[in-house]
Design a protein around this motif. Structure first.
Motif, PDB file in Angstrom:
ATOM      1  N   ILE A  47       0.743  -1.108  -0.114  1.00 22.61           N
ATOM      2  CA  ILE A  47       0.123  -0.018  -0.053  1.00 22.61           C
ATOM      3  C   ILE A  47       0.919   1.439  -0.067  1.00 22.61           C
ATOM      4  CG2 ILE A  47      -1.945  -1.057   1.010  1.00 22.61           C
ATOM      5  CD1 ILE A  47      -1.098   0.265   3.561  1.00 22.61           C
ATOM      6  N   PHE A  48       2.048   1.095   0.123  1.00 18.86           N
ATOM      7  CA  PHE A  48       2.909   2.297   0.292  1.00 18.86           C
ATOM      8  C   PHE A  48       4.101   2.355  -0.887  1.00 18.86           C
ATOM      9  CE2 PHE A  48       2.252   1.628   4.755  1.00 18.86           C
ATOM     10  CZ  PHE A  48       1.470   2.552   4.941  1.00 18.86           C
ATOM     11  N   PHE A  49       4.265   3.545  -1.486  1.00 17.01           N
ATOM     12  CA  PHE A  49       5.332   3.919  -2.718  1.00 17.01           C
ATOM     13  C   PHE A  49       6.426   4.596  -1.956  1.00 17.01           C
ATOM     14  CE2 PHE A  49       7.073   6.389  -6.091  1.00 17.01           C
ATOM     15  CZ  PHE A  49       7.356   5.372  -6.773  1.00 17.01           C
ATOM     16  N   PRO A  50       7.562   4.421  -1.349  1.00 23.57           N
ATOM     17  CA  PRO A  50       8.395   5.130  -0.567  1.00 23.57           C
ATOM     18  C   PRO A  50       9.252   5.673  -1.591  1.00 23.57           C
ATOM     19  CG  PRO A  50       8.960   2.826  -0.299  1.00 23.57           C
ATOM     20  CD  PRO A  50       7.958   2.848  -1.116  1.00 23.57           C
ATOM     21  N   VAL A  51       9.573   7.002  -1.424  1.00 20.63           N
ATOM     22  CA  VAL A  51      10.667   7.939  -2.049  1.00 20.63           C
ATOM     23  C   VAL A  51      11.718   8.364  -0.988  1.00 20.63           C
ATOM     24  CG1 VAL A  51      11.008   9.929  -3.338  1.00 20.63           C
ATOM     25  CG2 VAL A  51       8.757   8.916  -3.624  1.00 20.63           C
ATOM     26  N   PHE A  52      12.836   8.035  -1.198  1.00 25.20           N
ATOM     27  CA  PHE A  52      13.677   8.104  -0.322  1.00 25.20           C
ATOM     28  C   PHE A  52      14.805   9.151  -0.489  1.00 25.20           C
ATOM     29  CE2 PHE A  52      12.616   3.664   0.262  1.00 25.20           C
ATOM     30  CZ  PHE A  52      12.423   3.359   1.495  1.00 25.20           C
ATOM     31  N   VAL A  53      15.011  10.177   0.387  1.00 21.88           N
ATOM     32  CA  VAL A  53      16.039  11.113   0.006  1.00 21.88           C
ATOM     33  C   VAL A  53      16.603  11.267   1.429  1.00 21.88           C
ATOM     34  CG1 VAL A  53      14.750  12.233  -1.651  1.00 21.88           C
ATOM     35  CG2 VAL A  53      14.486  13.034   0.840  1.00 21.88           C
TER      36      VAL A  53
END
Ligand SMILES: Nc1nc2c(ncn2[C@@H]2O[C@H](COP(=O)(O)OP(=O)(O)OP(=O)(O)O)[C@@H](O)[C@H]2O)c(=O)[nH]1
Length: 424
Positions: free
Chosen positions: A27-33
Motif C-alpha cells: 500500500i506504500f510507494f516510498p521515495v527515499f532522500v
C-alpha cells in the motif's frame, strides 16, 4: 493505489531498515532522500503528491529540524524519527502539528512508524464524534485527531450527539465529556448502551471533575475508556488508536468466525441466523423471498480422480463466482459441496432465471490442472414458498435439489418447473 511516502533520512542503516519494512507493504510507494535539498526538489516538483512524510531532524544541510517546517508547509502529515529524546523539542514539534515524534531506539520504533502510516491510511475512513459543551475542549480534540486524519464531528450537547449518531450510524467512536447541558455524558452513554447491545460504537469518557469514581461509573455503564482532563495530545492519540485497533480486531475475529475457511463465504451458522431474520421480515411484510440450494454434481468423482486439492480448487472457484455474481444477496457454503443463496425481494420467476443463467455460466467454466482442463456442473433447487421457519424452507429446497439430481443433474428445479440448460 499505493500511497507515496517521503522518507528523509541521511543514515544508510536507518534507510535500509525503512526500505526493508516498507517493501512488505504494497500500500506504500516510498521515495527515499538523504537531504533537505533533495526533499525540497521532490516536494516542489509535485511529481508525487505525498500522503505522508517520515523525517529525520538532523540532516547534513539542515541540522535543526528545518525539514519539519518544509513538510508541514505542504500540509503533509509529518512523522518525526529522532536520534534522541528531548522533551522540550517534542512539545515544540507537536505544537507545530506533527503526527508523532518517535525515537530511533530499536526495531520496534521503526515498526511503530509503519503502523502509524497504516493507521493514517485507515483513519481517513474512521469517523469520530466529540460531544463537549466547551468549544475549546472540542477544538483541542478535533485538531489533535485531525492530524491523524480521522474524520471529526462535533456536538455541543448530549441530545445533539444522539441525533448525529442516529443520522450517521457509521461513526466509530464517541469522545464524551461528563458535564453537558440537557443530557450529561453519563446519561448519554447509558442511553446509547441501552439501545446498542452489540457495542459497535467505541466510547471514551472525559471529565475534568475531581471525583475518582466517575471513570469507574463511565466504564461500568459501557464506556470503553476514560481520560481525565487536562490530557496531552499524545495521550489522546494513543488511547484513540488503541481503542480503534481493538474494535477493528474484534470485528475481524467476528467476521472470521462467520466465514467458511476455504471459500471465504459465510458459514452455515451465520447464514441460518441472518436468513431467519430476513424470512421473518418477509413474512411480516408479505414480501417475496427466494431460497436456493446449489450442489456440485459428482463432486466425489472429482476428488477421487484428481485428488482433494483439486476438489478444494473447485470449491474455491465456485465460492468466488457465487460471491461475484450474487453479491447483493446472502450467499453461504453450507458444508461439503453444498452452497445456498437467500434472495430477499425476489420472486421465483426472477430468481430461477438468475440461477439458470448461473448454472450455465458454471458449466462453461474450466479449471486448468497440470495437463488437463476440468469442467463441472451444478444442480439447484429453489423455492419462494415462505414457511414459518428457515429450516422448513431449506427442507423444501433440499427436496427440489434432490429432484434435480434424480432428473439427471445440471438442472434448476422450482416447485412447479424444470428449467434445464436449453431453456434460456
Ligand atoms: N476436496 C474437498 N472435498 C470435500 C470437502 N467437503 C466434503 N468433500 C467431499 O465431497 C464429496 C461429496 O460427495 P457426495 O455427497 O457423494 O456427492 P457427489 O459426488 O457430488 O454426488 P451428487 O451430489 O449426487 O452429484 C465427498 O467425497 C466428500 O468427502 C472439502 O472441503 N474439500
Amino acid at each position: 493505489m499505493a500511497e507515496s511516502i517521503l522518507i528523509v533520512e541521511d543514515s544508510p542503516i536507518v534507510l535500509k531498515i525503512m526500505q526493508h519494512l516498507l517493501e512488505k507493504h504494497q500500500i506504500f510507494f516510498p521515495v527515499f532522500v538523504a537531504t533537505y535539498g533533495e526533499a525540497e526538489i521532490f516536494l516542489e516538483s509535485q511529481e508525487h503528491p505525498f500522503f505522508a512524510a517520515v523525517v529525520d531532524l538532523n540532516l547534513p544541510d539542515a541540522p535543526h529540524g528545518e525539514i519539519v517546517d518544509l513538510v508541514l508547509s505542504y500540509q503533509i502529515p509529518c512523522i518525526v524519527l529522532s536520534g534522541s529524546y528531548d522533551d522540550q523539542r517534542r512539545i515544540q514539534l507537536q505544537d507545530k502539528g506533527i503526527v508523532d515524534y518517535i525515537v530511533k531506539e530499536s526495531r520496534v520504533s521503526y515498526e511503530f512508524v509503519i503502523k502509524l502510516l497504516e493507521r493514517l491510511v485507515k483513519n481517513q475512513h474512521v469517523k469520530i464524534l466529540v460531544a463537549d459543551d466547551s468549544k475549546s475542549s472540542r477544538s483541542f480534540c478535533k485538531k489533535a485527531l485531525h492530524l491523524h486524519l480521522y474524520q471529526m464531528l462535533e456536538a455541543e450537547t448530549g441530545l445533539q450527539a444522539l441525533n448525529i449518531l442516529h443520522e450517521q450510524p457509521d461513526i466509530k467512536m464517541l469522545i464524551v465529556d461528563y458535564n453537558m447541558p440537557e443530557m450529561d455524558g453519563y446519561e448519554l452513554v447509558k442511553t446509547i448502551r441501552h439501545k446498542d447491545n452489540n457495542k459497535s460504537l467505541c466510547i471514551i469518557g472525559v471529565s475534568g471533575m475531581e471525583s475518582g469514581s466517575l471513570s469507574a461509573r463511565f466504564i461500568k455503564m459501557g464506556a470503553n475508556d476514560f481520560l481525565k482532563k487536562p490530557f496531552y495530545q499524545e495521550e489522546l492519540h494513543c488511547r484513540v488508536m488503541h481503542n480503534i485497533e481493538e474494535m477493528e480486531l474484534i470485528a475481524k475475529i467476528q467476521d472470521t468466525a462467520n466465514r467458511d475457511y476455504l471459500t471465504g463465504l459465510f458459514n452455515r451458522r451465520y447464514f441460518v441466523a441472518k436468513a431467519e431474520e430476513y424470512l421473518q421480515t418477509a413474512l411480516q411484510e408479505n414480501r417475496h423471498l427466494s431460497f436456493a440450494l446449489l450442489d456440485i454434481d459428482f463432486f466425489k468423482g472429482i476428488n477421487d480422480r484428481y485428488g482433494h486439492d483439486v476438489g478444494d480448487q473447485v470449491l474455491k472457484k465456485m465460492g468466488l463466482l457465487l460471491a461475484e455474481k450474487f453479491r447483493r444477496f446472502l450467499v453461504a457454503r453450507l458444508g461439503g459441496e453444498e452452497f445456498c443463496i437467500l434472495m430477499p425481494g425476489m420472486d421465483i420467476e426472477h430468481s430461477a432465471q438468475l440461477l439458470s443463467g448461473f448454472k450455465n455460466y458454471i458449466s462453461d467454466q474450466s479449471i486448468d490442472i497440470e495437463n488437463e482442463t476440468l469442467s463441472f456442473t451444478i444442480s439447484i433447487g429453489v423455492t419462494e414458498k415462505l414457511k414459518p421457519t428457515l429450516l422448513e424452507m431449506m427442507t423444501e429446497a433440499d427436496r427440489l435439489l434432490y429432484r434435480a439430481k434424480e432428473a439427471g443433474r445440471n438442472l434448476v428445479i422450482t416447485s412447479d418447473a424444470y428449467i434445464d440448460a436449453d431453456d434460456e
